[in-house]
Structure formats: structure tokens, C-alpha cells
Design an enzyme around this catalytic site. Structure first.
Site, short mmCIF file in Angstrom:
data_model
loop_
_atom_site.label_atom_id
_atom_site.label_comp_id
_atom_site.label_asym_id
_atom_site.label_seq_id
_atom_site.Cartn_x
_atom_site.Cartn_y
_atom_site.Cartn_z
N TYR A 1 86.96 167.56 24.88
CA TYR A 1 86.15 167.16 23.74
C TYR A 1 85.72 165.71 23.95
O TYR A 1 86.54 164.79 23.90
CB TYR A 1 86.96 167.33 22.46
CG TYR A 1 86.25 166.99 21.17
CD1 TYR A 1 84.87 166.81 21.10
CD2 TYR A 1 86.98 166.86 19.98
CE1 TYR A 1 84.23 166.50 19.92
CE2 TYR A 1 86.35 166.56 18.78
CZ TYR A 1 84.99 166.38 18.75
OH TYR A 1 84.37 166.07 17.57
N ILE B 1 79.98 174.06 18.73
CA ILE B 1 81.13 173.96 17.84
C ILE B 1 80.65 173.18 16.63
O ILE B 1 80.45 171.97 16.68
CB ILE B 1 82.31 173.28 18.55
CG1 ILE B 1 82.77 174.16 19.72
CG2 ILE B 1 83.47 173.07 17.57
CD1 ILE B 1 83.93 173.59 20.51
N THR C 1 88.67 167.62 14.23
CA THR C 1 88.25 166.54 13.34
C THR C 1 87.86 167.07 11.97
O THR C 1 88.28 166.52 10.94
CB THR C 1 87.06 165.79 13.96
OG1 THR C 1 87.41 165.35 15.27
CG2 THR C 1 86.68 164.59 13.12
N THR C 2 87.05 168.13 11.95
CA THR C 2 86.61 168.70 10.67
C THR C 2 87.78 169.28 9.90
O THR C 2 87.76 169.33 8.67
CB THR C 2 85.53 169.77 10.92
OG1 THR C 2 84.49 169.20 11.72
CG2 THR C 2 84.93 170.28 9.62
N TYR D 1 91.54 155.17 20.29
CA TYR D 1 92.20 153.91 20.00
C TYR D 1 92.77 153.21 21.24
O TYR D 1 92.58 152.01 21.41
CB TYR D 1 93.32 154.08 18.95
CG TYR D 1 93.84 152.75 18.43
CD1 TYR D 1 93.12 152.02 17.50
CD2 TYR D 1 95.04 152.21 18.91
CE1 TYR D 1 93.57 150.78 17.05
CE2 TYR D 1 95.49 150.98 18.47
CZ TYR D 1 94.76 150.27 17.54
OH TYR D 1 95.21 149.05 17.11
N ARG E 1 83.84 158.64 17.96
CA ARG E 1 85.14 158.58 17.29
C ARG E 1 86.25 158.06 18.19
O ARG E 1 87.19 157.41 17.72
CB ARG E 1 85.53 159.97 16.74
CG ARG E 1 84.75 160.37 15.49
CD ARG E 1 85.30 161.65 14.90
NE ARG E 1 84.55 162.07 13.73
CZ ARG E 1 84.92 161.83 12.47
NH1 ARG E 1 86.03 161.15 12.23
NH2 ARG E 1 84.20 162.27 11.46
N LYS F 1 83.25 170.27 24.99
CA LYS F 1 82.50 170.10 23.75
C LYS F 1 81.89 168.72 23.83
O LYS F 1 82.59 167.70 23.82
CB LYS F 1 83.41 170.21 22.53
CG LYS F 1 82.69 169.89 21.21
CD LYS F 1 83.62 169.89 20.02
CE LYS F 1 82.87 169.49 18.75
NZ LYS F 1 83.77 169.43 17.57
#
Length: 298
Positions: free
Chosen positions: A138, A209, A49-50, A112, A143, A166
Site C-alpha cells: 500500500y 480499493i 485507513t477507512t 512516521y 499519509r 494499492k
């Protein structure tokens, strides 16, 4: 069975440097990786994501992962972002990561689509079957909308390649709940929430993380080293020092703030890709103040 690399301590969720025209800047990424390792970062996580994975093309995603593996050169392990809301696409990313020499996979819960717990289970199992790399689930419902519940995580942990998670739920009961379900079975729990890192470690986690580690890798590494040495008060002191920076990194959607902070330190441009945009004036002031409070700028 996957051979699990030792992912613990301060692990950086790498930003992806862009030139001002929005193209990926591999030279800046290489310098950034060298700096991260020199500052004590224990592992690198590219194309998450980052790293702006939602707006990287497939070719760019592959390039960022391959370049990270190449530049790091085995000095620290690399956990490649390999997440998608398409199981077929995630499998392709996993196989590419294996082909270029990544040490592990970070696979996000499909976003989604809103799969059921059974759909999540089948998704992760198929990705885990695709290579022999260790896979970290994750879990980021903020999100992805869906959460991988502890019972589902415990089912997944029975796969020999699914070795950890994570956890970005910000729920500090999660590591305890999961450990109760797993018993003594080995399973690595890493937090994805910088602000609760020490609390997560106390609940049984082994590392973070981190977004903040893009900007303050030495401090983040020192905090984990203090914890691992049993110096709890020192770890808490560093956590307190970092708190304004943790908060500032999420004053707008990640990675807008961290890219701006990196630009203030001369590490890369602040450029992000739409629909994200650079932080507004009020947010820039918050980030500048946090850098000053943390001692990273004058």
C-alpha cells in the site's frame, strides 16, 4: 509461492461501524458486508485507513478482520489490513490474518518513522516471509510521508508472495513506470484514488480499493463491469456521475465523511474516534448535496 486471489474490479475499503458510545458494532458490520456483496462488490478490505485502523486496539483489529472473513464466507475474497510502522507488529497482524482465513494482506508503507527505500524494502520482505499469503504493498505517501518508489516496488515484486500494489499516489504515470520496470512479470496494480479510477485502469490497472464503494457499491461495481466489457463510454459516464461523491468523501479527513454518508443511508452511525471527529456543518451540506446529485438520496 502465494496463490494470488483474483482482486480486480470494485473492492471496498471497509469502514468499521461503531455504536454511539464508540465501541465496534459487529452486527452492523455483518449487515454492511452482506449488503456490499449483494450490491456487486468484488472484494473486501477490512481494518485499513477507512476502517480506522490507527485507533482500533490490537484486539479490535483482529476481531474486525476475523468477522469480515466469517461473514463473507468465501463469497468474495478478503484482503486484510496488516500494516504498521513496526515491522514486528505488521508480522503479527499478517500471521493473524492467515490464521483466520484471509485471502491476502494489504501492508502500508511504515508511517512516521520515515524509512529509506532500503528500510522499506527490508520491511516488506520480512512481512512477506511471515506467511504464504499474497501481499499487496500500500503506497500512500500522503499519509505515510514516504513513497515506495517504482524501483523499490520492482525489487519487491521479485518476492513470490508480493503480488501487487494499492497505489494512492494520484500519479497516473506510476502504473506505466512500474510496468516498464517489470516487463511481462505478473503484478496487480490497484488504485486507491477513486477520482482517477478509469484513468488508472487505462494505464494498466485492474481495479480500485475504494472509499466511495462504501456508499455506492452498485454504481462502483457497474463502472468496473463496463470497463471490463470494453464499454469505455459507459464507464466514463458512471465515473462522471460519481465524481461529486468522490470529492465529498474527502472534504474532510477520511473516514469522517464516508461515515456521515453511511449514516444518512441508514447503514451505521456517523461515529468516528478521536482525533478524527464528525464532519462540520459545511461539510455535511457538501456530502448531502453529493448524495443527492449521485441519486443516492432524495
Amino acid at each position: 509461492m502465494a496463490r494470488n486471489k483474483d482482486f480486480k474490479g470494485s473492492l471496498t475499503a471497509l469502514l468499521t461501524p461503531f455504536r454511539e458510545d464508540g465501541t465496534v458494532d459487529l452486527a452492523a458490520l455483518g449487515r454492511f458486508i452482506d449488503w456490499q456483496i449483494d450490491e456487486g462488490t468484488a472484494g473486501l478490505i477490512p481494518a485499513g485507513t477507512t476502517g480506522e485502523s490507527p485507533t482500533l486496539t490490537h484486539d479490535e483489529h483482529a476481531l474486525v478482520v476475523a468477522h469480515t472473513v466469517k461473514v463473507s464466507g468465501g463469497r468474495v475474497p478478503v484482503m486484510a489490513g496488516a500494516g504498521s510502522n513496526s515491522t514486528h507488529e505488521a508480522i503479527g497482524m499478517a500471521r493473524h490474518a492467515k490464521a483466520v482465513g484471509a485471502d491476502a494482506l494489504l501492508v502500508v508503507a511504515p508511517y512516521y518513522n520515515k524509512p529509506t527505500q532500503e528500510g522499506l524494502y527490508q520491511h516488506f520482505m520480512l512481512v512477506a516471509d511471515a506467511t504464504d499469503l499474497p501481499l499487496y504493498v500500500y503506497n500512500v505517501p500522503g499519509r505515510s510521508v514516504v513513497e515506495v518508489l517504482p524501483e523499490t516496488m520492482a525489487r519487491l515484486a521479485k518476492h513470490p508472495n508480493i503480488v501487487g500494489t494499492k497505489d494512492a499516489t494520484a500519479n497516473l504515470s506510476r502504473p506505466l513506470q512500474l510496468r516498464a520496470l517489470l516487463g511481462d512479470a505478473p503484478f496487480t496494480q490497484l488504485t486507491g484514488d477513486d477520482g482517477t479510477t478509469v484513468s488508472f485502469l487505462a494505464a494498466g490497472g485492474t481495479g480500485c480499493i475504494s472509499v466511495t464503494a462504501n456508499i455506492a457499491p452498485k454504481l462502483c461495481a457497474a463502472m468496473h463491469e463496463a470497463w471490463q466489457a470494453g464499454e469505455v463510454a459507459k464507464a466514463m459516464q458512471i465515473q462522471q456521475r460519481l465524481t461529486p461523491l468522490h470529492d465529498a468523501m474527502f472534504c474532510e479527513s477520511n473516514p469522517g465523511p464516508v461515515k456521515y454518508a453511511a449514516s444518512r443511508l441508514g447503514l451505521c452511525t456517523p461515529t468516528v474516534r478521536l482525533p478524527l471527529c464528525e464532519p462540520g456543518a459545511a461539510s455535511r451540506a457538501v456530502i448531502d448535496e453529493a448524495l443527492k446529485k449521485t441519486g443516492l438520496s432524495g
